[in-house]
Write an enzyme that holds these catalytic residues in place. Structure first.
Site, PDB file in Angstrom:
ATOM      1  N   TYR A 109      11.197 -44.318  31.890  1.00 12.89           N
ATOM      2  CA  TYR A 109       9.973 -44.204  32.683  1.00 12.89           C
ATOM      3  C   TYR A 109       9.557 -42.747  32.915  1.00 12.89           C
ATOM      4  O   TYR A 109       8.383 -42.406  32.844  1.00 12.89           O
ATOM      5  CB  TYR A 109      10.100 -44.932  34.028  1.00 12.89           C
ATOM      6  CG  TYR A 109       8.819 -44.964  34.836  1.00 12.89           C
ATOM      7  CD1 TYR A 109       7.788 -45.826  34.484  1.00 12.89           C
ATOM      8  CD2 TYR A 109       8.625 -44.121  35.917  1.00 12.89           C
ATOM      9  CE1 TYR A 109       6.601 -45.841  35.195  1.00 12.89           C
ATOM     10  CE2 TYR A 109       7.436 -44.132  36.640  1.00 12.89           C
ATOM     11  CZ  TYR A 109       6.426 -44.998  36.274  1.00 12.89           C
ATOM     12  OH  TYR A 109       5.245 -45.008  36.979  1.00 12.89           O
ATOM     13  N   TYR A 135      22.941 -42.966  24.853  1.00 13.66           N
ATOM     14  CA  TYR A 135      22.298 -44.222  24.444  1.00 13.66           C
ATOM     15  C   TYR A 135      20.819 -43.958  24.246  1.00 13.66           C
ATOM     16  O   TYR A 135      20.076 -43.734  25.206  1.00 13.66           O
ATOM     17  CB  TYR A 135      22.548 -45.294  25.510  1.00 13.66           C
ATOM     18  CG  TYR A 135      21.934 -46.649  25.245  1.00 13.66           C
ATOM     19  CD1 TYR A 135      21.468 -47.029  23.987  1.00 13.66           C
ATOM     20  CD2 TYR A 135      21.827 -47.585  26.275  1.00 13.66           C
ATOM     21  CE1 TYR A 135      20.918 -48.282  23.761  1.00 13.66           C
ATOM     22  CE2 TYR A 135      21.282 -48.842  26.058  1.00 13.66           C
ATOM     23  CZ  TYR A 135      20.832 -49.180  24.805  1.00 13.66           C
ATOM     24  OH  TYR A 135      20.278 -50.429  24.589  1.00 13.66           O
ATOM     25  N   ARG A 140      12.756 -49.095  24.876  1.00 15.94           N
ATOM     26  CA  ARG A 140      12.894 -49.472  26.288  1.00 15.94           C
ATOM     27  C   ARG A 140      12.628 -48.304  27.231  1.00 15.94           C
ATOM     28  O   ARG A 140      12.145 -48.512  28.344  1.00 15.94           O
ATOM     29  CB  ARG A 140      14.297 -50.032  26.560  1.00 15.94           C
ATOM     30  CG  ARG A 140      14.497 -51.468  26.093  1.00 15.94           C
ATOM     31  CD  ARG A 140      15.855 -51.991  26.511  1.00 15.94           C
ATOM     32  NE  ARG A 140      16.058 -53.374  26.102  1.00 15.94           N
ATOM     33  CZ  ARG A 140      15.821 -54.437  26.860  1.00 15.94           C
ATOM     34  NH1 ARG A 140      15.350 -54.280  28.083  1.00 15.94           N
ATOM     35  NH2 ARG A 140      16.052 -55.654  26.414  1.00 15.94           N
ATOM     36  N   LYS A 164      25.038 -44.123  20.849  1.00 14.76           N
ATOM     37  CA  LYS A 164      24.560 -45.448  20.448  1.00 14.76           C
ATOM     38  C   LYS A 164      23.098 -45.268  20.070  1.00 14.76           C
ATOM     39  O   LYS A 164      22.254 -44.995  20.916  1.00 14.76           O
ATOM     40  CB  LYS A 164      24.704 -46.461  21.591  1.00 14.76           C
ATOM     41  CG  LYS A 164      24.115 -47.837  21.258  1.00 14.76           C
ATOM     42  CD  LYS A 164      24.138 -48.779  22.450  1.00 14.76           C
ATOM     43  CE  LYS A 164      23.455 -50.104  22.110  1.00 14.76           C
ATOM     44  NZ  LYS A 164      23.409 -51.016  23.280  1.00 14.76           N
TER      45      LYS A 164
END
Length: 296
Positions: A109, A135, A140, A164
């Protein structure tokens, strides 16, 4: 010197609910199932575990349950938020309860710059002696951790030991694999990219699909580790419908529908997520049936 070794098949564990509460008994059984299938490490409290909707006490008990049932497997524990102070508190809360390493997502965000990401991850890593896994999941978070920033962190911060990568950007991931320091692991964050990434130097995968079919996912990873590309290719194509269908709605909605069809758990999520549509439930039941997995 080689750093923390994290490789193979890791499962991003779902969090089962029953009547609105975490079903810890069911969760323990799911961990046992993963261990029996031979997964290399477990990832509780990640995206697939609906962690933003869990209370601190629930997160602690989930981690403790995972530790009790992991049979010595490493626990890579989701601990990231979009606030440095919240992330540091999360790590401090979870650290004493069995975490071997922490998976820290790019702050969502906020849309930080690359320098902001670098300073954030460095501050997180310096707050703990535990290994940190970056990550990157821009779909997302709204922000992409670029290869140059990942490599800078890998070089500069001793306990940042892996990434990741779920960007789906093969050129970017290839750049990381090619230029990473010794001992820094690259893990696929997308099941359907396991074959391509491990074939070109990644160390493993953090899998959603292995919640549903851990045996085949472990077999796929073992084949790739052994250089058995033809066997891996066959398994990849067998699993591709599962890889695709697990994301036909937002993760973990389809995976939970599949596991409910197999009688492994209740098909229950926490708002703002809701259970799969009837069409998706039918599709997931068909998918597990075609894989030869037992249905209720």
């Amino acid at each position: 010197m080689k750093r923390y070794e994290l490789s193979g098949c890791g499962t991003a564990l779902v969090t089962p609910f029953k009547d609105g509460e975490v079903d810890y008994e069911c969760f323990a059984g799911l961990v046992d199932r993963q261990v029996e299938a031979g997964v290399d490490f477990l990832v509780p409290l990640g995206t697939t575990g609906e962690t933003p909707c869990l209370e601190d006490a629930e997160r602690v008990k989930i981690l403790e349950t995972a530790r009790e049932h992991a049979s010595g497997r490493k626990l890579l524990v989701g601990g990231g938020t979009n606030s440095l102070q919240h992330t540091l508190r999360s790590i401090k809360t979870l650290e004493p309860h069995g975490a071997d390493a922490f998976l820290i997502v790019v702050p969502y965000y906020n849309k930080p710059t690359q320098e902001g990401m670098y300073r954030y991850f460095r501050a997180v890593a310096e707050s703990t002696d535990k290994p940190i896994v970056l990550y990157n999941v821009p779909g997302r978070t709204g922000a992409n951790l670029q290869a140059e920033t990942t490599l800078r962190l890998a070089e500069d911060v001793k306990n940042i030991v892996a990434v990741k990568e779920a960007s789906g950007n093969y050129a970017q991931i290839s750049q990381i694999i090619r230029n990473r320091p010794e001992g820094f692991a690259v893990l696929s964050g997308n099941d359907d990219e396991t074959l391509s990434l491990m074939s070109t130097g990644a160390q493993g995968v953090i899998s959603v699909a292995s919640n549903v079919d851990p045996v085949r996912m472990v077999a796929l990873v073992r084949a790739l580790e052994a250089g058995q590309i033809e066997e891996a290719r066959i398994l990849h194509h067998e699993l591709m419908p599962l890889f695709k269908n697990c994301f036909i709605e937002s993760n973990p909605i389809p995976a939970k529908a599949a596991m409910a069809a197999m009688g492994l758990m209740q098909n229950e999520l926490r708002l703002p997520l809701v259970p799969a549509t009837e069409k998706t439930c039918q599709l997931m039941a068909q998918t597990v049936r075609e894989l030869g997995l037992m249905l209720m």
